[in-house]
Write a protein that holds these residues in place. Sequence first.
Motif, PDB file in Angstrom:
ATOM      1  N   SER A 442       0.843  -1.197   0.000  1.00  0.00           N
ATOM      2  CA  SER A 442       0.000   0.000   0.000  1.00  0.00           C
ATOM      3  C   SER A 442       0.878   1.247   0.000  1.00  0.00           C
ATOM      4  O   SER A 442       2.065   1.201   0.351  1.00  0.00           O
ATOM      5  CB  SER A 442      -0.920   0.024   1.224  1.00  0.00           C
ATOM      6  OG  SER A 442      -0.161   0.169   2.418  1.00  0.00           O
ATOM      7  N   GLY A 483      -5.452   0.900  -8.434  1.00  0.00           N
ATOM      8  CA  GLY A 483      -6.656   1.090  -7.656  1.00  0.00           C
ATOM      9  C   GLY A 483      -7.441   2.311  -8.107  1.00  0.00           C
ATOM     10  O   GLY A 483      -7.047   3.039  -9.014  1.00  0.00           O
ATOM     11  N   GLY A 498      -4.452  -0.910  -3.795  1.00  0.00           N
ATOM     12  CA  GLY A 498      -4.764  -1.729  -4.962  1.00  0.00           C
ATOM     13  C   GLY A 498      -3.587  -2.252  -5.748  1.00  0.00           C
ATOM     14  O   GLY A 498      -3.632  -2.300  -6.989  1.00  0.00           O
ATOM     15  N   ASP A 500      -0.949  -5.116  -7.186  1.00  0.00           N
ATOM     16  CA  ASP A 500      -0.976  -6.521  -7.577  1.00  0.00           C
ATOM     17  C   ASP A 500       0.094  -7.280  -6.799  1.00  0.00           C
ATOM     18  O   ASP A 500       1.292  -6.964  -6.899  1.00  0.00           O
ATOM     19  CB  ASP A 500      -0.736  -6.637  -9.083  1.00  0.00           C
ATOM     20  CG  ASP A 500      -0.889  -8.055  -9.606  1.00  0.00           C
ATOM     21  OD1 ASP A 500      -0.903  -9.006  -8.801  1.00  0.00           O
ATOM     22  OD2 ASP A 500      -0.958  -8.212 -10.839  1.00  0.00           O
TER      23      ASP A 500
END
Length: 534
Positions: A442, A483, A498, A500
Amino acid sequence: MPSSAGPSIDTITEGGRVTQVGEGQDADESAPPVMTFGAPTAGEILAERYELVEHINNDSAGRLVWRGVDVVLRRPVAVVLRYPGGDSATEMLQAAVAASRVIHPNLVGVYDAIDEGERAYVVREWVDGQSLRETVTEDPLDPARATAIGAAVASALAAVHATGMVHGNVHPGTVMISDDGRVVLADARTDGDDSQESDVRAVGGILYFALTGHWPHTEAPLRGATAGHGRAAIPDGVRDANGVLAAPRQVRAGVPAYLDDLTMDLLDAEIAPPSSDVLAAELARLDVPADEHFLDNTGPLRFAAETGEEPSPLAAAGGRKVAVGIAGLLAVALVGLLIGISVLGGGDDKDPQTNPVAAPTSSAPAGDAAEPAAVGPIKISRAQIIDPEGDRTEVKNADKVFDGDENEGWETQTYRRAANFGNLKKGMGIWIDLGAERNVKSVQVILSAQGASAQIFSGTKEYPSTRAGDAQLVADYQKRPVGPAFEEHDGTTMTFPGFDAEQKYRYLLFWITELPASDGGYKLGVQEIKVQGS
């Protein structure tokens, strides 16, 4: 046209702060008055846009420097005016057009160049501050400040030289230092036999002057000034009976040997100098904050490689060897050791004989899969302000978004028209480099106020820190959003989760599209950016 004449060269008031010197030089005391036909007056508006507010001074080439206002964009400007125009102003206008093609934080921005026949003028960025010549009037600068100024000038020259052009006018009067500490190079020339090499050697002159208060006259005396003559004069370099220039350490105590060596080598016509980009990188390496002791900024610098040693990039470019100090070698060894430990402990090797850390232990039975890497803070390696449609006045202080201090950060200017930057730009942002490809969990962005709109994008490559480079970066990175975006966020912390889990990231872009209301306009500060991952 008004019949009254503007201030003539020989009536400039001595003393006081000179903020926008055209060439950094007052005219010689013996200079004749200039003609008065076409002289500007306060309050006059040029090209239906640039209002003249205050006459600042005249330079040695007979050009008048005025403080003005762009009445369309409502921003201060400097107007460098010459009358008559026509053929007599050709060089000034050509130099301005060439300079306008290079956008760099350490170059004065050129906005306009107009020839009206009876007079011609160049409109450029207004810089509140002083020239280096004015700054060093009282005392020479400390070595750290001199190094920082030299690095900024070399970086500006590297940007100019990358286009194939030459500045041709580097001296203490064209190096300007703004009140907020920004160093900018002004007034390129195109009328001489200057070369990129003479530009680089002039950086040696800038270092010498900053350290000693004396100008070594590396190629020639300053334009419009001779040693010991007129108000514009700068003391000549200190020399012995044979005319040999004294090194900075011989003039002033406390100059580090490495800086003394570099300065004298740049001034030595017998030693080929490095290219401007290599010199800029070397000075940036030396320009290290005093509290960053883990970096070596004391390595001696010589231009001659020793037998049996592989030359460094600086030696390859100009015959100069960068001898890294003991502290630097230890730092490299330590980094190598840490990388080695990281590789051994990665748990990805299929051959257990080459990965002893992954071998079974009493707490990890044979056959069990390796534990996933723990999630924690990822240190940001560097940051850069991305502003493809701006005037480059907001691209400083990017390092404050990852310095660990949430009380200080980077902030935009105040925009008056609309939260989405009005008609000036589509957005701006902060590019961050994680130093290597990492698994990112994040990104948390701490803001100064509620109501902002922003999004995170990722990329795979770097771009030059120019308007064109920023535009390329944004176009590329916006193909890879991470995201959803935050729209008029009701908090001061944005957390973007968001990412990966199967992908690694190195370069990220925090892109701002709307600003919250502040101080009668719209403005946003980014106090800190924190990255979590492994």
